[in-house]
Design an enzyme around this catalytic site. Structure first.
Site, mmCIF file in Angstrom:
data_model
loop_
_atom_site.group_PDB
_atom_site.id
_atom_site.type_symbol
_atom_site.label_atom_id
_atom_site.label_comp_id
_atom_site.label_asym_id
_atom_site.label_seq_id
_atom_site.Cartn_x
_atom_site.Cartn_y
_atom_site.Cartn_z
ATOM 1 N N CYS A 1 -26.726 37.387 67.146
ATOM 2 C CA CYS A 1 -25.420 37.988 66.854
ATOM 3 C C CYS A 1 -25.307 39.485 67.104
ATOM 4 O O CYS A 1 -24.561 39.919 67.976
ATOM 5 C CB CYS A 1 -25.034 37.675 65.405
ATOM 6 S SG CYS A 1 -24.966 35.901 65.044
ATOM 7 N N HIS B 1 -21.203 42.828 64.086
ATOM 8 C CA HIS B 1 -22.040 42.199 63.073
ATOM 9 C C HIS B 1 -22.037 43.108 61.847
ATOM 10 O O HIS B 1 -22.286 44.302 61.955
ATOM 11 C CB HIS B 1 -23.470 42.010 63.578
ATOM 12 C CG HIS B 1 -24.300 41.137 62.699
ATOM 13 N ND1 HIS B 1 -24.274 39.765 62.784
ATOM 14 C CD2 HIS B 1 -25.152 41.432 61.689
ATOM 15 C CE1 HIS B 1 -25.087 39.245 61.890
ATOM 16 N NE2 HIS B 1 -25.628 40.237 61.203
#
Length: 551
Positions: free
Chosen positions: A91, A145
């Site tokens: 991510c 993120h």
């Protein structure tokens, strides 16, 4: 909505009288007026939609199982890149790479534990660039993120005009929310729920869609263009989704991955032991051996069922956003981008989750709707969406998104980065792909290459192999994907100096895609000797600087 056009769309002063004349002549014909708005709106709004862990399991990517009517509908009016690849299949590194248009070796972010502006360079982000050009920029859900990787603020105020929105219900995502067969609540992988029984009677992506629609309504009559990024949390695990979506995928209709076994010649360093899946209570009960132990077939089918159901759940939220654009008459002035941070293995190669260099984890959907370019404006005035073949076969990367969407929205694309760019705040290590939108590709680009990479702490699978901290990285797997093959070298890496030792080859992978499209038969050792490797490294020297630096 269309008042003050001169201000909103920044029509050239000399053209304004012409525009006024044309506009007056067409006031009674809304279709023509909408078409002219498309052609004259130099700066378009941007709706940037990102899913989490979404592979190319969509109807528009030829997946025959999934039900994704809304994304497929968007694709039918869009430019669809069939071969788009993430730069690292996890991510934070992937999102930072895409949003700064810098590769992981430039952001120096391979884990979740540093903020690029402090750690590597004060690189301008995609939303920050739009904000600097007068756009009102907004973030909903998971775009950056969260945490250290975005300075605990989602990079506000650099990237966003207002603080980023996170759905309140997300805080329950890692708690005991999944009712098991024993009737008790657990932290499970498989977690289809009755939404009315969840805290607040909602789920994160439902909340995010509500907020995104509210923000669209708030900007509908504004003079300033907007950049709205919406990040959905699914199909990321746990599969905490509305239970009704499971009915779309009867278990007796689900099948296993076509290649569910670990390839015999797969180097141990290349394997990811899917620890985040193993930690879930329902998976722990299966008592699966580490690192290769297979998941029982009946449970594999349930994982695949839940993943596909999660994709359909996200698809419904995308449909709500697109409907809101239509209802607010924003479609003709808004570029829509749909993508994902990376893919996810569904049992291929005996793997689950991301954390690898295979196509199933690096390949992502990448879809651009551009009014007046990928479709005529007035086509969106009807409810019919006939399919249009606007698919791009050539290799592209997520670092290409920044320059491409900038150009398509009416801004100049950032210049390409110099060979050493740590001190340069605004530049791109990708390519502007906008030129491919107006013309059908006559042939595939035989020289096209997409680069990905993944770090490992050791040559054999460890409990931290999926996501090693920077200090623990000992090997870096650099992978290039061409039309003909996927070639990966696992090279020695120094986490203190960020240097790769190209003479320290730990393992190699070579998959010839014509005969092995699923990448199951590693031919590296049968083709390459040590001397061959030296030849390959010399060939790498002829690649563009940014790509060459990865090797």
């Amino acid at each position: 909505m269309y008042k003050n056009l001169k201000y909103r769309y920044e029509v050239d002063e000399e053209l304004w009288p012409v525009w006024q004349f044309v506009s007056n002549k067409t006031k009674q014909n809304k279709t023509k007026e909408h078409d002219r708005l498309c052609l004259f709106s130099e700066r378009k709004n941007v709706l940037f939609i990102m899913a989490d862990d979404l592979r190319t399991s969509l109807g528009c990517y030829d997946d025959s199982v999934v039900k994704s009517p809304n994304i497929d509908q968007l694709a039918s009016k869009s430019h669809v890149f069939l071969n788009a690849y993430a730069q690292q299949a996890v991510c934070a590194p992937s999102r930072i790479s895409m949003l700064t248009s810098r590769r992981p070796d430039t952001t120096r972010l391979y884990d979740f534990n540093s903020y690029w502006r402090v750690h590597s360079g004060n690189y301008t982000t995609l939303p920050q660039y739009f904000k600097s050009k007068g756009y009102f920029t907004m973030s909903v859900g998971k775009v950056f993120h969260p945490g250290i990787a975005s300075n605990h603020t989602d990079d506000y105020p650099y990237s966003w005009s207002i603080p980023a929105y996170h759905p309140a219900s997300y805080r329950f995502e890692k708690e005991k929310m999944c009712r098991g067969e024993d009737g008790k609540l657990h932290v499970n992988l498989l977690c289809a729920v009755n939404v009315t029984e969840q805290p607040g009677g909602t789920l994160p992506d439902l909340e995010s869609t509500d907020e995104a629609v509210r923000l669209l309504k708030s900007r509908a009559n504004s003079h300033d263009p907007f950049f709205l990024a919406v990040g959905f949390h699914k199909p990321h695990i746990p599969f905490r989704i509305p239970q009704e979506y499971l009915s779309l995928y009867p278990l007796d209709k689900m099948t296993l991955a076509p290649d569910p076994d670990v390839p015999k010649l797969l180097p141990p360093v290349a394997y990811n032991p899917w620890m985040d899946v193993r930690k879930r209570e329902d998976v722990q009960k299966l008592n699966i051996s580490f690192p290769y132990g297979p998941i029982p077939k009946d449970f594999q089918l349930r994982i695949r069922q839940h993943y596909y159901a999660a994709v359909s759940y996200v698809d419904s939220q995308v449909g709500r956003l697109l409907s809101a654009l239509d209802e607010l008459q924003l479609t003709n002035s808004t570029v829509v981008v749909f993508t994902s941070d990376h893919g996810w293995s569904l049992g291929e190669h005996g793997e689950w989750a991301k954390y690898s260099n295979f196509d199933v984890t690096t390949r992502v959907p990448l879809i651009f709707f551009v009014p007046g370019v990928t479709t005529n404006c007035n086509q969106w005035k009807t409810s019919a969406f006939p399919f249009i073949d606007v698919f791009s076969q050539n290799m592209v990367e997520l670092v290409d998104v920044f320059p491409t969407v900038s150009h398509l929205a009416g801004l100049s694309a950032p210049q390409h980065c110099p060979e050493v760019s740590f001190q340069k705040e605004l530049c791109t290590e990708g390519h502007n792909r906008a030129s491919t939108f107006r013309f059908r590709e006559g042939r595939r680009d035989e020289e096209g290459v997409a680069f990905s990479q993944y770090p490992r702490p050791a040559d054999t699978p460890q409990v931290n192999s999926d996501l090693p901290d920077l200090k623990d990285i000992k090997v870096m797997g650099y992978s290039l994907r061409t039309w003909d093959y996927r070639y990966t070298l696992w090279l020695g890496f120094n986490p203190k100096t960020f240097q790769v030792n190209v003479s320290d080859v730990h393992a190699g992978e070579l998959y010839m895609l014509e005969d092995d499209p699923s990448q199951d038969n590693n031919t590296y050792n049968s083709i390459f000797s040590d001397s061959d490797h030296t030849v390959v490294m010399k060939k790498m020297a002829s690649l563009p600087p940014v790509s060459r630096n990865s090797f």
